[in-house]
Design a protein around this motif. Structure first.
Motif, PDB file in Angstrom:
ATOM      1  N   GLU A 131      18.004  -1.543  19.087  1.00 57.12           N
ATOM      2  CA  GLU A 131      17.042  -0.669  19.765  1.00 57.12           C
ATOM      3  C   GLU A 131      16.704   0.550  18.911  1.00 57.12           C
ATOM      4  N   SER A 132      17.683   1.036  18.140  1.00 60.44           N
ATOM      5  CA  SER A 132      17.446   2.183  17.273  1.00 60.44           C
ATOM      6  C   SER A 132      16.454   1.831  16.162  1.00 60.44           C
ATOM      7  N   PHE A 133      16.632   0.668  15.541  1.00 55.67           N
ATOM      8  CA  PHE A 133      15.697   0.231  14.509  1.00 55.67           C
ATOM      9  C   PHE A 133      14.305  -0.009  15.099  1.00 55.67           C
ATOM     10  N   ALA A 134      14.253  -0.576  16.297  1.00 52.19           N
ATOM     11  CA  ALA A 134      12.966  -0.813  16.954  1.00 52.19           C
ATOM     12  C   ALA A 134      12.264   0.513  17.255  1.00 52.19           C
ATOM     13  N   ALA A 135      13.049   1.494  17.704  1.00 47.70           N
ATOM     14  CA  ALA A 135      12.475   2.811  17.991  1.00 47.70           C
ATOM     15  C   ALA A 135      11.945   3.468  16.723  1.00 47.70           C
ATOM     16  N   LEU A 136      12.654   3.270  15.606  1.00 47.06           N
ATOM     17  CA  LEU A 136      12.187   3.808  14.329  1.00 47.06           C
ATOM     18  C   LEU A 136      10.848   3.192  13.950  1.00 47.06           C
ATOM     19  N   LEU A 137      10.715   1.898  14.123  1.00 47.61           N
ATOM     20  CA  LEU A 137       9.446   1.230  13.823  1.00 47.61           C
ATOM     21  C   LEU A 137       8.325   1.769  14.710  1.00 47.61           C
ATOM     22  N   ASP A 138       8.628   2.029  15.966  1.00 46.53           N
ATOM     23  CA  ASP A 138       7.625   2.612  16.866  1.00 46.53           C
ATOM     24  C   ASP A 138       7.175   3.981  16.362  1.00 46.53           C
ATOM     25  N   ARG A 139       8.128   4.779  15.921  1.00 45.85           N
ATOM     26  CA  ARG A 139       7.790   6.121  15.442  1.00 45.85           C
ATOM     27  C   ARG A 139       6.964   6.067  14.159  1.00 45.85           C
ATOM     28  N   LEU A 140       7.311   5.134  13.284  1.00 45.99           N
ATOM     29  CA  LEU A 140       6.551   4.999  12.044  1.00 45.99           C
ATOM     30  C   LEU A 140       5.113   4.553  12.330  1.00 45.99           C
ATOM     31  N   ARG A 141       4.960   3.650  13.300  1.00 46.38           N
ATOM     32  CA  ARG A 141       3.606   3.252  13.711  1.00 46.38           C
ATOM     33  C   ARG A 141       2.842   4.453  14.253  1.00 46.38           C
ATOM     34  N   ASP A 142       3.505   5.258  15.085  1.00 43.72           N
ATOM     35  CA  ASP A 142       2.849   6.433  15.666  1.00 43.72           C
ATOM     36  C   ASP A 142       2.440   7.427  14.581  1.00 43.72           C
ATOM     37  N   VAL A 143       3.261   7.544  13.542  1.00 42.40           N
ATOM     38  CA  VAL A 143       2.921   8.426  12.424  1.00 42.40           C
ATOM     39  C   VAL A 143       1.625   7.961  11.766  1.00 42.40           C
ATOM     40  N   VAL A 144       1.529   6.667  11.529  1.00 39.40           N
ATOM     41  CA  VAL A 144       0.330   6.109  10.896  1.00 39.40           C
ATOM     42  C   VAL A 144      -0.899   6.367  11.757  1.00 39.40           C
ATOM     43  N   LEU A 145      -0.782   6.083  13.044  1.00 39.87           N
ATOM     44  CA  LEU A 145      -1.931   6.214  13.937  1.00 39.87           C
ATOM     45  C   LEU A 145      -2.327   7.670  14.179  1.00 39.87           C
ATOM     46  N   ALA A 146      -1.400   8.602  13.956  1.00 44.99           N
ATOM     47  CA  ALA A 146      -1.700  10.016  14.175  1.00 44.99           C
ATOM     48  C   ALA A 146      -2.524  10.619  13.044  1.00 44.99           C
ATOM     49  N   HIS A 147      -2.597   9.921  11.906  1.00 40.15           N
ATOM     50  CA  HIS A 147      -3.341  10.448  10.763  1.00 40.15           C
ATOM     51  C   HIS A 147      -4.739   9.839  10.702  1.00 40.15           C
ATOM     52  N   PRO A 148      -5.737  10.641  10.344  1.00 41.83           N
ATOM     53  CA  PRO A 148      -7.106  10.098  10.213  1.00 41.83           C
ATOM     54  C   PRO A 148      -7.141   8.920   9.243  1.00 41.83           C
ATOM     55  N   GLY A 149      -7.678   7.785   9.728  1.00 41.41           N
ATOM     56  CA  GLY A 149      -7.752   6.599   8.871  1.00 41.41           C
ATOM     57  C   GLY A 149      -6.396   6.087   8.445  1.00 41.41           C
ATOM     58  N   GLY A 150      -5.354   6.413   9.214  1.00 38.92           N
ATOM     59  CA  GLY A 150      -3.982   6.100   8.812  1.00 38.92           C
ATOM     60  C   GLY A 150      -3.724   4.635   8.499  1.00 38.92           C
ATOM     61  N   ALA A 151      -4.218   3.740   9.368  1.00 39.74           N
ATOM     62  CA  ALA A 151      -3.983   2.313   9.141  1.00 39.74           C
ATOM     63  C   ALA A 151      -4.632   1.853   7.844  1.00 39.74           C
ATOM     64  N   TRP A 152      -5.811   2.377   7.540  1.00 36.73           N
ATOM     65  CA  TRP A 152      -6.501   2.007   6.299  1.00 36.73           C
ATOM     66  C   TRP A 152      -5.767   2.553   5.084  1.00 36.73           C
ATOM     67  N   ILE A 153      -5.305   3.780   5.157  1.00 35.21           N
ATOM     68  CA  ILE A 153      -4.560   4.374   4.046  1.00 35.21           C
ATOM     69  C   ILE A 153      -3.261   3.601   3.824  1.00 35.21           C
ATOM     70  N   TYR A 154      -2.605   3.228   4.905  1.00 32.53           N
ATOM     71  CA  TYR A 154      -1.344   2.501   4.806  1.00 32.53           C
ATOM     72  C   TYR A 154      -1.546   1.171   4.083  1.00 32.53           C
ATOM     73  N   ARG A 155      -2.628   0.467   4.435  1.00 31.70           N
ATOM     74  CA  ARG A 155      -2.928  -0.793   3.748  1.00 31.70           C
ATOM     75  C   ARG A 155      -3.278  -0.548   2.288  1.00 31.70           C
ATOM     76  N   ALA A 156      -3.998   0.533   2.040  1.00 35.12           N
ATOM     77  CA  ALA A 156      -4.452   0.833   0.682  1.00 35.12           C
ATOM     78  C   ALA A 156      -3.294   1.109  -0.267  1.00 35.12           C
ATOM     79  N   MET A 157      -2.149   1.470   0.275  1.00 34.50           N
ATOM     80  CA  MET A 157      -0.995   1.743  -0.570  1.00 34.50           C
ATOM     81  C   MET A 157      -0.520   0.497  -1.321  1.00 34.50           C
ATOM     82  N   SER A 158      -0.966  -0.665  -0.868  1.00 37.25           N
ATOM     83  CA  SER A 158      -0.614  -1.909  -1.547  1.00 37.25           C
ATOM     84  C   SER A 158      -1.725  -2.387  -2.473  1.00 37.25           C
ATOM     85  N   ALA A 159      -2.871  -1.701  -2.484  1.00 30.77           N
ATOM     86  CA  ALA A 159      -4.028  -2.200  -3.231  1.00 30.77           C
ATOM     87  C   ALA A 159      -4.652  -1.200  -4.192  1.00 30.77           C
ATOM     88  N   VAL A 160      -4.668   0.066  -3.814  1.00 31.12           N
ATOM     89  CA  VAL A 160      -5.321   1.087  -4.637  1.00 31.12           C
ATOM     90  C   VAL A 160      -4.301   1.662  -5.622  1.00 31.12           C
TER      91      VAL A 160
END
Length: 209
Positions: free
Chosen positions: A90-119
């Motif tokens: 449950e602790s690891f699952a909660a960490l994943l939830d928080r990391l997702r929330d971090v991404v979604l809280a930033h403008p264009g976060g999901a796109w930037i996160y994907r770009a980290m593997s391509a740009v």
């Protein structure tokens, strides 16, 4: 940075975040960003020389917030390898939830996160951050288990970092499999760290007792 300049700076970041889902990284241009932000291109260039400079700042912010989230988790009572298995999962699952929330809280976060593997510029940023990330988790584990095989823990941290990144990206994009991957990744990481840390820790000798 003065208040007005700071506001303009943030306006550029926000405009870029709004445009990324609409046009993608390849089609994105500084002219588009300037128009969305209500600026002239020369005014934008006073803050950023090109779109990749903007993306780099967005990536830096995202990585900083991500690392802070992990460090807070490590310092909390939730991070306790070898305690109750279900609580660990449950602790690891909660960490994943928080990391997702971090991404979604930033403008264009999901796109930037994907770009980290391509740009390239963001790839390098991610690599540098991953090295720091590994040091932080390795230190936390060694603090609790000083006799652990450090090289194996380092490998475990590298692998679970990759898993964290992939699952967080999937969750941020809200794929139908996101919840399944979240559960399975949390279980996998918990069991994996148990194997690395507990079953591979040398038994205490009579001299150590």
């Amino acid at each position: 940075m003065q208040d007005r300049a700071r506001a303009t700076y943030e306006q550029i970041i926000q405009a870029t975040g709004e445009l990324l889902p609409e046009v993608g990284i390849e089609r994105l241009s500084t002219n588009m960003i300037a128009e969305r932000a209500g600026l002239t291109p020369p005014a934008l260039y006073r803050y950023f020389p090109n779109k990749y400079a903007i993306l780099s700042e967005m990536g830096r912010r995202l990585i900083t917030a991500e690392n802070e989230t992990v460090e807070q988790w490590l310092r909390s009572d939730e991070f306790a390898i070898g305690s109750d298995l279900q609580a660990e999962i449950e602790s690891f699952a909660a960490l994943l939830d928080r990391l997702r929330d971090v991404v979604l809280a930033h403008p264009g976060g999901a796109w930037i996160y994907r770009a980290m593997s391509a740009v390239p510029v963001l790839q390098e940023m991610r690599r540098r951050a991953s090295k720091d990330f590994i040091k932080v988790i390795l230190a936390a584990v060694i603090d609790d288990f000083p006799k652990i095989d450090q090289e194996r823990v380092r490998g475990a941290v590298m692998l679970t970092s990759i898993v964290n990144h992939a699952v967080t990206e999937t969750m941020a994009d809200d794929y139908p499999t996101a919840e399944l991957l979240r559960r399975e990744a949390a279980k996998m990481m918990s069991l994996y760290y148990r194997d690395v840390v507990i079953s591979r820790t040398p038994a205490m000798s009579s001299e150590d007792a």
